[in-house]
Design an enzyme around this catalytic site. Structure first.
Site, mmCIF file in Angstrom:
data_model
loop_
_atom_site.group_PDB
_atom_site.id
_atom_site.type_symbol
_atom_site.label_atom_id
_atom_site.label_comp_id
_atom_site.label_asym_id
_atom_site.label_seq_id
_atom_site.Cartn_x
_atom_site.Cartn_y
_atom_site.Cartn_z
ATOM 1 N N ARG A 127 50.095 34.304 11.859
ATOM 2 C CA ARG A 127 49.772 35.464 11.018
ATOM 3 C C ARG A 127 50.558 36.698 11.467
ATOM 4 O O ARG A 127 51.054 37.466 10.644
ATOM 5 C CB ARG A 127 48.270 35.759 11.049
ATOM 6 C CG ARG A 127 47.452 34.730 10.294
ATOM 7 C CD ARG A 127 45.976 34.820 10.577
ATOM 8 N NE ARG A 127 45.399 36.114 10.221
ATOM 9 C CZ ARG A 127 44.270 36.582 10.747
ATOM 10 N NH1 ARG A 127 43.600 35.886 11.656
ATOM 11 N NH2 ARG A 127 43.798 37.738 10.359
ATOM 12 N N LYS A 161 42.080 47.858 10.930
ATOM 13 C CA LYS A 161 42.078 48.469 9.595
ATOM 14 C C LYS A 161 40.682 48.504 8.982
ATOM 15 O O LYS A 161 40.260 49.538 8.467
ATOM 16 C CB LYS A 161 43.033 47.721 8.652
ATOM 17 C CG LYS A 161 44.487 47.785 9.076
ATOM 18 C CD LYS A 161 45.403 47.043 8.126
ATOM 19 C CE LYS A 161 45.130 45.559 8.002
ATOM 20 N NZ LYS A 161 45.383 44.774 9.212
ATOM 21 N N ARG A 180 51.523 44.064 0.896
ATOM 22 C CA ARG A 180 51.951 43.271 2.050
ATOM 23 C C ARG A 180 53.399 42.821 1.960
ATOM 24 O O ARG A 180 53.907 42.225 2.908
ATOM 25 C CB ARG A 180 51.056 42.041 2.203
ATOM 26 C CG ARG A 180 49.680 42.409 2.695
ATOM 27 C CD ARG A 180 48.892 41.195 3.055
ATOM 28 N NE ARG A 180 47.595 41.589 3.582
ATOM 29 C CZ ARG A 180 46.701 40.764 4.031
ATOM 30 N NH1 ARG A 180 46.940 39.472 4.032
ATOM 31 N NH2 ARG A 180 45.553 41.196 4.488
ATOM 32 N N ARG A 224 36.957 38.469 17.728
ATOM 33 C CA ARG A 224 36.314 38.585 16.417
ATOM 34 C C ARG A 224 35.943 37.209 15.880
ATOM 35 O O ARG A 224 34.882 37.031 15.285
ATOM 36 C CB ARG A 224 37.264 39.308 15.444
ATOM 37 C CG ARG A 224 36.672 39.539 14.071
ATOM 38 C CD ARG A 224 37.535 40.445 13.240
ATOM 39 N NE ARG A 224 38.637 39.720 12.631
ATOM 40 C CZ ARG A 224 39.581 40.279 11.882
ATOM 41 N NH1 ARG A 224 39.573 41.591 11.668
ATOM 42 N NH2 ARG A 224 40.556 39.557 11.359
ATOM 43 N N ARG A 227 35.172 33.251 11.470
ATOM 44 C CA ARG A 227 36.303 33.115 10.542
ATOM 45 C C ARG A 227 37.319 32.142 11.135
ATOM 46 O O ARG A 227 37.816 32.356 12.235
ATOM 47 C CB ARG A 227 36.974 34.470 10.299
ATOM 48 C CG ARG A 227 36.359 35.263 9.191
ATOM 49 C CD ARG A 227 37.036 36.594 8.959
ATOM 50 N NE ARG A 227 38.468 36.537 8.802
ATOM 51 C CZ ARG A 227 39.238 37.605 8.632
ATOM 52 N NH1 ARG A 227 38.704 38.807 8.595
ATOM 53 N NH2 ARG A 227 40.546 37.471 8.505
#
Length: 192
Positions: A146, A14, A89, A128, A134
């Site tokens: 998640r 996204k 969401r 990532r 992160r």
């Protein structure tokens, strides 16, 4: 004003696609995840209140996220268009969002949902995490949680927009440019 909800599970691409869409169409971009991460980094009350949810892979409370979006919409009425990335969401957020947008005379035009297999998502997010550092992208268990939270609480939001004939599923697997071309095709068709 054109309002696009860019939708999909964590790791679907996204953020990457939003950047390309902004460049092509001149839309504004609002990523609730990014806003929340900035608040956490600043150590604000908002940041501290949601940090425990984010670190465990949970969603931030609806009321908090709705307030962030209402504030954004109110302050960006002159935008050419908006890409809402990571919002809504939940169905509660989607219902509140429709009311916010109706109040401002700028309804949602389309939800584009990036569809990607779970194993590819996990691979992308771990990759990532190695680059970004992160914490929520470095732990496979948190990533799986998640994805599970997305399926249980977020995926149903697509049904909300399907009922309004505003939802389109887009294959999110392929090169960045291939996925981008698929998204543009849907946006261009809906703008006619």
């Amino acid at each position: 004003m054109y309002n696009l909800v860019l939708f999909g599970p964590p790791g679907a691409g996204k953020g990457t696609q939003a950047e390309k869409l902004i460049e092509k169409y001149g839309f504004n971009h609002i990523s609730t995840g990014e806003v929340i991460r900035q608040e956490i980094k600043k150590g604000s009350d908002l940041g501290r209140s949601v940090q425990k949810y984010i670190e465990s892979g949970q969603l931030a409370p609806d009321s908090l996220v709705i307030d962030i979006i209402a504030n954004y919409v109110e302050n960006n009425k002159d935008a050419k268009g908006n890409i809402f990335d990571g919002f809504p969401r939940t169905t509660v957020q989607a219902e509140a969002f429709d009311k916010i947008m109706a109040k401002n005379g700028t309804p949602v035009d389309m939800m584009l949902s990036l569809e990607v297999d779970d194993n590819i998502l996990i691979e992308r997010l771990l990759g990532r995490g190695k680059i970004s550092g992160r914490a929520d992208d470095c732990n496979e268990e948190v990533i799986r949680n998640r994805i599970d939270v997305y399926k249980a609480q977020t995926a149903v939001v697509a049904d909300f927009y399907k009922k309004q004939n505003k939802h389109k599923a887009v294959n999110g697997v392929g090169t960045v440019d291939e996925v981008f071309a698929r998204l543009c095709k849907e946006i261009d068709a809906s703008m006619k």
